[in-house]
Design a protein around this motif. Structure first.
Motif, PDB file in Angstrom:
ATOM      1  N   CYS A   5     -26.233  28.287  13.730  1.00 35.81           N
ATOM      2  CA  CYS A   5     -25.801  27.136  12.909  1.00 35.81           C
ATOM      3  C   CYS A   5     -26.952  26.245  12.486  1.00 35.81           C
ATOM      4  CB  CYS A   5     -24.797  26.292  13.676  1.00 35.81           C
ATOM      5  SG  CYS A   5     -23.198  27.061  13.742  1.00 35.81           S
TER       6      CYS A   5
ATOM      7  N   ALA B 188     -25.414  27.449  18.205  1.00 37.88           N
ATOM      8  CA  ALA B 188     -25.800  28.461  19.191  1.00 37.88           C
ATOM      9  C   ALA B 188     -27.288  28.435  19.446  1.00 37.88           C
ATOM     10  CB  ALA B 188     -25.361  29.832  18.700  1.00 37.88           C
TER      11      ALA B 188
ATOM     12  N   ASN C  37     -16.774  20.443  14.098  1.00 39.24           N
ATOM     13  CA  ASN C  37     -15.585  19.823  14.659  1.00 39.24           C
ATOM     14  C   ASN C  37     -15.598  18.339  14.305  1.00 39.24           C
ATOM     15  OD1 ASN C  37     -14.151  18.262  16.802  1.00 39.24           O
ATOM     16  ND2 ASN C  37     -13.635  20.329  17.483  1.00 39.24           N
TER      17      ASN C  37
HETATM   18  N1  CO8 Z   1      -2.951  27.385  18.591  1.00 41.15           N
HETATM   19  C1  CO8 Z   1      -2.300  26.777  19.624  1.00 41.15           C
HETATM   20  N2  CO8 Z   1      -2.881  26.554  20.819  1.00 41.15           N
HETATM   21  C2  CO8 Z   1      -4.163  26.947  20.980  1.00 41.15           C
HETATM   22  C3  CO8 Z   1      -4.886  27.598  19.960  1.00 41.15           C
HETATM   23  C4  CO8 Z   1      -4.239  27.810  18.721  1.00 41.15           C
HETATM   24  N3  CO8 Z   1      -4.858  28.405  17.699  1.00 41.15           N
HETATM   25  N4  CO8 Z   1      -6.126  27.861  20.402  1.00 41.15           N
HETATM   26  C5  CO8 Z   1      -6.191  27.436  21.667  1.00 41.15           C
HETATM   27  N5  CO8 Z   1      -5.002  26.885  22.035  1.00 41.15           N
HETATM   28  C6  CO8 Z   1      -4.635  26.314  23.334  1.00 41.15           C
HETATM   29  C7  CO8 Z   1      -5.546  26.845  24.429  1.00 41.15           C
HETATM   30  O1  CO8 Z   1      -5.101  28.085  24.909  1.00 41.15           O
HETATM   31  C8  CO8 Z   1      -5.466  25.740  25.460  1.00 41.15           C
HETATM   32  O2  CO8 Z   1      -4.264  25.880  26.171  1.00 41.15           O
HETATM   33  P1  CO8 Z   1      -4.205  25.572  27.749  1.00 41.15           P
HETATM   34  O3  CO8 Z   1      -4.555  24.114  27.844  1.00 41.15           O
HETATM   35  O4  CO8 Z   1      -2.805  25.887  28.106  1.00 41.15           O
HETATM   36  O5  CO8 Z   1      -5.248  26.439  28.359  1.00 41.15           O
HETATM   37  C9  CO8 Z   1      -5.328  24.478  24.612  1.00 41.15           C
HETATM   38  O6  CO8 Z   1      -4.866  24.912  23.338  1.00 41.15           O
HETATM   39  C10 CO8 Z   1      -6.649  23.752  24.448  1.00 41.15           C
HETATM   40  O7  CO8 Z   1      -7.666  24.706  24.074  1.00 41.15           O
HETATM   41  P2  CO8 Z   1      -9.204  24.362  24.026  1.00 41.15           P
HETATM   42  O8  CO8 Z   1      -9.597  23.683  25.289  1.00 41.15           O
HETATM   43  O9  CO8 Z   1      -9.953  25.593  23.618  1.00 41.15           O
HETATM   44  O10 CO8 Z   1      -9.201  23.323  22.803  1.00 41.15           O
HETATM   45  P3  CO8 Z   1     -10.274  22.275  22.388  1.00 41.15           P
HETATM   46  O11 CO8 Z   1      -9.605  20.973  22.252  1.00 41.15           O
HETATM   47  O12 CO8 Z   1     -11.518  22.352  23.181  1.00 41.15           O
HETATM   48  O13 CO8 Z   1     -10.634  22.754  20.881  1.00 41.15           O
HETATM   49  C11 CO8 Z   1     -12.444  23.849  19.725  1.00 41.15           C
HETATM   50  C12 CO8 Z   1     -11.255  24.011  20.670  1.00 41.15           C
HETATM   51  C13 CO8 Z   1     -11.889  23.415  18.371  1.00 41.15           C
HETATM   52  C14 CO8 Z   1     -13.120  25.206  19.600  1.00 41.15           C
HETATM   53  C15 CO8 Z   1     -13.409  22.778  20.258  1.00 41.15           C
HETATM   54  O14 CO8 Z   1     -13.677  22.974  21.621  1.00 41.15           O
HETATM   55  C16 CO8 Z   1     -14.740  22.727  19.529  1.00 41.15           C
HETATM   56  O15 CO8 Z   1     -14.812  22.668  18.321  1.00 41.15           O
HETATM   57  N6  CO8 Z   1     -15.847  22.707  20.264  1.00 41.15           N
HETATM   58  C17 CO8 Z   1     -17.184  22.627  19.680  1.00 41.15           C
HETATM   59  C18 CO8 Z   1     -17.606  23.977  19.285  1.00 41.15           C
HETATM   60  C19 CO8 Z   1     -18.878  24.005  18.482  1.00 41.15           C
HETATM   61  O16 CO8 Z   1     -19.387  23.034  18.017  1.00 41.15           O
HETATM   62  N7  CO8 Z   1     -19.365  25.193  18.323  1.00 41.15           N
HETATM   63  C20 CO8 Z   1     -20.487  25.447  17.512  1.00 41.15           C
HETATM   64  C21 CO8 Z   1     -20.333  26.886  17.222  1.00 41.15           C
HETATM   65  S1  CO8 Z   1     -20.813  27.367  15.721  1.00 41.15           S
HETATM   66  C22 CO8 Z   1     -22.387  28.093  15.833  1.00 41.15           C
HETATM   67  O17 CO8 Z   1     -23.211  27.795  16.591  1.00 41.15           O
HETATM   68  C23 CO8 Z   1     -22.643  29.205  14.928  1.00 41.15           C
HETATM   69  C24 CO8 Z   1     -22.472  30.479  15.652  1.00 41.15           C
HETATM   70  C25 CO8 Z   1     -22.740  31.617  14.742  1.00 41.15           C
HETATM   71  C26 CO8 Z   1     -21.732  31.723  13.615  1.00 41.15           C
HETATM   72  C27 CO8 Z   1     -20.771  32.821  13.824  1.00 41.15           C
HETATM   73  C28 CO8 Z   1     -19.982  33.105  12.585  1.00 41.15           C
HETATM   74  C29 CO8 Z   1     -18.630  33.729  12.896  1.00 41.15           C
END
Ligand code: CO8
Length: 376
Positions: free
Chosen positions: A156, A362, A302
């Motif tokens: 990213c 990443a 996010n």
């Molecule tokens: N629908 C309904 N429920 C869901 C869903 C869904 N789609 N997905 C997850 N849930 C559930 C989970 O199972 C969990 O349930 P439980 O509590 O029962 O276990 C609950 O919802 C909460 O899940 P999370 O804890 O995962 O939810 P978060 O509030 O943490 O949100 C996010 C998830 C949106 C992913 C958030 O954590 C986030 O955005 N974090 C930051 C990530 C970030 O900045 N990453 C950067 C990565 S990008 C990068 O570096 C580039 C990589 C290379 C690119 C690759 C290209 C493909």
């Protein structure tokens, strides 16, 4: 510091759009198919049923409303669940080069520049369609640019690291002007069958033209005052789809970890302080008061994360427009996100206004670029 300016930017946006609603319908149809197929194993407790995805969760957790993609039909087909592309011959333009040429033409037009004014092309992206020949060299040929080109990858943060590389090379006299492009086909690498991440990414390509300040002719320019990059190893965002895939023991050549994997919560918690600290220390070292910064163009992963970073950096809730958000429209487009935000939200700034482009992801990786608007 560098005597380098950004004189043009361009964004290529794929025409096809997937709304959260369409995405969730397709995912839930896929879940039904799988749960039916494995009903016996699920009933015996040998396998977990796939839970439904929800629009409410996606918007609340990420701020994403839709995403642009190169191929919608494959992604939304519950029997396929990934984009599908026609095979191209080696003498046809590759997909990444095609997107990049479109974005690059807009950046060159904005900068008032032609191919003969540019000495190099950098492709900075999280995934490359092939290892060699470099996509940058293909783009160079397609645009008629003499000189050199190379590909680089810092996930990213690729675009900000690309800006630093280009600015350093221009400062050192290796090139007069450099085209830095970010073709991101995130849809090809996303696991659309995993509800934890299936909503996160979209496709796009951004382009940035950087040149020597004394040669630039554009009316609006952004002088690069300073850049700072940081990396710190973490496995919390990872994929293992490298070229050794074929050489793995039998049965291991198509695993979940060969697509995008992350521990989203951990990333959120660990990256926010690193980013806020880097932005603040970088500004301090350049004797710039945060109160004098008019705009933050942050990486778009996010919305809550960006709101958090904005509050930490500014010491208050950002005013509307002070920290533009494009996530709702594009989703996370990896390295291109902060450049889309910059490209679409800088026209109103006045001569002398300061801004910060910051990307993170990443690696971990963080890239910070301090710019100042120049109106000629
Ligand atoms: N629908 C309904 N429920 C869901 C869903 C869904 N789609 N997905 C997850 N849930 C559930 C989970 O199972 C969990 O349930 P439980 O509590 O029962 O276990 C609950 O919802 C909460 O899940 P999370 O804890 O995962 O939810 P978060 O509030 O943490 O949100 C996010 C998830 C949106 C992913 C958030 O954590 C986030 O955005 N974090 C930051 C990530 C970030 O900045 N990453 C950067 C990565 S990008 C990068 O570096 C580039 C990589 C290379 C690119 C690759 C290209 C493909």
């Amino acid at each position: 510091m560098s005597n380098v300016v950004i004189s043009g930017t361009g964004v290529f946006t794929p025409k096809e759009v997937i709304t959260n609603e369409e995405l969730v319908v397709a995912f839930n149809a896929y879940a039904d198919l799988q749960n039916e197929k494995y009903a016996d194993e699920i009933a015996k407790g040998e396998r977990d049923a796939i839970a439904y995805s929800s629009e409410e969760f996606i918007f609340k957790a990420s701020g994403i409303e839709r995403r642009h993609v190169l191929n919608k039909s494959g992604i939304l087909n519950p029997e396929i669940m990934h984009p599908t592309f026609e095979k191209r011959d080696d003498d046809e333009l590759s997909l990444m080069a095609e997107m990049a040429v479109e974005a690059a033409k807009s950046a060159m037009q904005q900068a008032g520049r032609k191919a003969e004014d540019i000495d190099a092309v950098i492709v900075a992206a999280s995934n490359h369609e092939r290892a060699y020949p470099a996509i940058a060299v293909e783009i160079q040929q397609a645009l008629g640019i003499e000189g050199f080109g190379f590909d680089m990858n810092v996930a990213c943060s690729s675009a900000t690291f690309g800006i630093q590389s280009a600015a350093d090379m221009i400062s050192a006299g290796s090139a007069r002007a450099i085209l830095m492009v970010n073709p991101e086909i995130c849809s090809g690498h996303l696991e659309w069958r995993d509800r934890d991440c299936h909503f996160i990414f979209g496709d796009v390509c951004t382009a940035v033209l950087l040149e020597q300040k004394n040669l630039a002719v554009a009316t609006d320019q952004f002088e690069i005052l300073s850049t700072r990059c940081l990396t710190k190893f973490s496995n919390n965002i990872r994929n293992n789809h490298g070229f050794l895939r074929r050489s793995l023991p039998e049965g291991l050549s198509d695993q979940r970890d060969m697509q995008f994997m992350q521990e989203g919560r951990k990333v959120f918690r660990e990256v926010v302080p690193i980013v806020s600290e880097l932005i603040l220390s970088h500004l301090k070292d350049e004797n710039i008061d945060i109160g004098d910064v008019s705009r933050l163009w942050l990486h778009q992963a996010n919305k809550a994360m960006n709101d958090f970073i904005g509050r930490k950096v500014l010491g208050r809730v950002p005013e509307p427009g002070e920290q533009p958000n494009i996530l709702h429209e594009y989703a996370n487009t990896s390295s291109a996100g902060s450049i889309i935000a910059f490209s679409q939200n800088n026209a109103d700034l006045k001569d002398g206004d300061l801004g910060v482009i910051c990307s993170f992801g990443a690696g971990y990786s963080v890239g910070n670029v301090i710019v100042q608007k120049r109106r000629m």
